[in-house]
Scaffold this motif. Structure first.
Motif, PDB file in Angstrom:
ATOM      1  N   LYS A   1       0.855  -1.186   0.000  1.00 48.44           N
ATOM      2  CA  LYS A   1       0.000   0.000   0.000  1.00 48.44           C
ATOM      3  C   LYS A   1       0.894   1.239   0.000  1.00 48.44           C
ATOM      4  N   GLY A   2       0.704   2.087  -1.014  1.00 47.06           N
ATOM      5  CA  GLY A   2       1.527   3.284  -1.156  1.00 47.06           C
ATOM      6  C   GLY A   2       1.361   4.279  -0.032  1.00 47.06           C
TER       7      GLY A   2
ATOM      8  N   GLY B   1       4.701   5.962   0.060  1.00 51.74           N
ATOM      9  CA  GLY B   1       5.048   4.995  -0.970  1.00 51.74           C
ATOM     10  C   GLY B   1       5.502   3.674  -0.378  1.00 51.74           C
TER      11      GLY B   1
ATOM     12  N   SER C   1       7.571  -0.257  -1.730  1.00 53.63           N
ATOM     13  CA  SER C   1       8.222  -0.984  -2.824  1.00 53.63           C
ATOM     14  C   SER C   1       8.612  -2.376  -2.364  1.00 53.63           C
TER      15      SER C   1
ATOM     16  N   GLY D   1      -1.554   1.992  -5.170  1.00 56.09           N
ATOM     17  CA  GLY D   1      -0.660   3.137  -5.300  1.00 56.09           C
ATOM     18  C   GLY D   1      -0.808   4.182  -4.227  1.00 56.09           C
TER      19      GLY D   1
ATOM     20  N   GLY E   1       2.563   6.045  -4.072  1.00 55.44           N
ATOM     21  CA  GLY E   1       2.960   5.169  -5.174  1.00 55.44           C
ATOM     22  C   GLY E   1       3.563   3.860  -4.700  1.00 55.44           C
ATOM     23  N   VAL E   2       3.566   2.893  -5.601  1.00 56.06           N
ATOM     24  CA  VAL E   2       4.127   1.568  -5.314  1.00 56.06           C
ATOM     25  C   VAL E   2       4.981   1.132  -6.495  1.00 56.06           C
ATOM     26  N   LYS E   3       6.127   0.514  -6.174  1.00 52.69           N
ATOM     27  CA  LYS E   3       6.982  -0.094  -7.198  1.00 52.69           C
ATOM     28  C   LYS E   3       7.217  -1.547  -6.812  1.00 52.69           C
TER      29      LYS E   3
ATOM     30  N   VAL F   1       1.262   2.828  -9.918  1.00 51.90           N
ATOM     31  CA  VAL F   1       1.992   1.594  -9.633  1.00 51.90           C
ATOM     32  C   VAL F   1       2.934   1.325 -10.803  1.00 51.90           C
TER      33      VAL F   1
END
Length: 177
Positions: free
Chosen positions: A56-57, A61, A63, A79, A83-85, A109
């Motif tokens: 969960k961003g 964020g 990752s 995201g 944001g999410v990576k 994402v």
């Protein structure tokens, strides 16, 4: 025969192998002969018993990767605002298919897959932010298929192979086995 058809549909065996095994199944006389036809097949759900990986961003964020991590059969990425990576470049994946639910929400994402892996984006709703697929369809045998579902939300979802900077970093810091 159903297990063999499922294995072919999921890419665990090719159609030529399917035909050969179906022919053997039809001429088998014992349960042992039938069992031998599916005994060597990789199980699609070998990591399915593990809970999904949820990212969960939030505000800052989130990752996963690029270091070593074991991939479950299901990844969920929200995201949020930060944001999410999800970086699969050094991930250990024993599955033929991984379902990634991606929800771009406000910040988006990004999913990075190694060269040779492929992505199926047919299950994605692009939403307002859209879906950007920068992957090549050249899937190498034995590599996973990333099956994307979810929605691009406002910021969108990007699936791609490593960029130049990430490739340089991977090259200068090789994986240790």
């Amino acid at each position: 025969m159903e297990q063999l058809r499922d294995a072919a549909a999921e890419g665990r065996i090719d159609f030529e192998e399917l035909d050969a095994r179906l022919e053997q199944a039809l001429t088998s006389k014992t349960h042992a002969e039938l069992a031998a036809l599916t005994a060597d097949l990789p199980r699609p759900d070998s990591a399915g018993s593990r809970p999904p990986l949820v990212l969960k961003g939030g505000l800052y964020g989130a990752s996963r990767g690029p270091g070593r991590w074991e991939v479950p059969g299901h990844v969920i990425a929200h995201g949020g605002v930060g944001g999410v990576k999800v970086d699969f470049t050094r991930a250990e994946c024993r599955l033929t298919e991984v379902v990634v639910e991606a929800y771009g929400e406000t910040a988006g994402v990004t999913i990075v897959i190694p060269d040779g892996w492929a992505a199926d984006t047919g299950g994605m709703d692009p939403g307002f932010g859209g879906l950007t697929d920068k992957t090549t369809p050249d899937r190498l045998p034995g590599t996973p298929l990333i099956r994307l579902t979810g929605s691009g939300g406002v910021a969108g979802v990007v699936v791609r192979h490593p960029n130049r900077w990430e490739r340089r970093k991977l090259h200068s810091n090789p994986a240790r086995d």
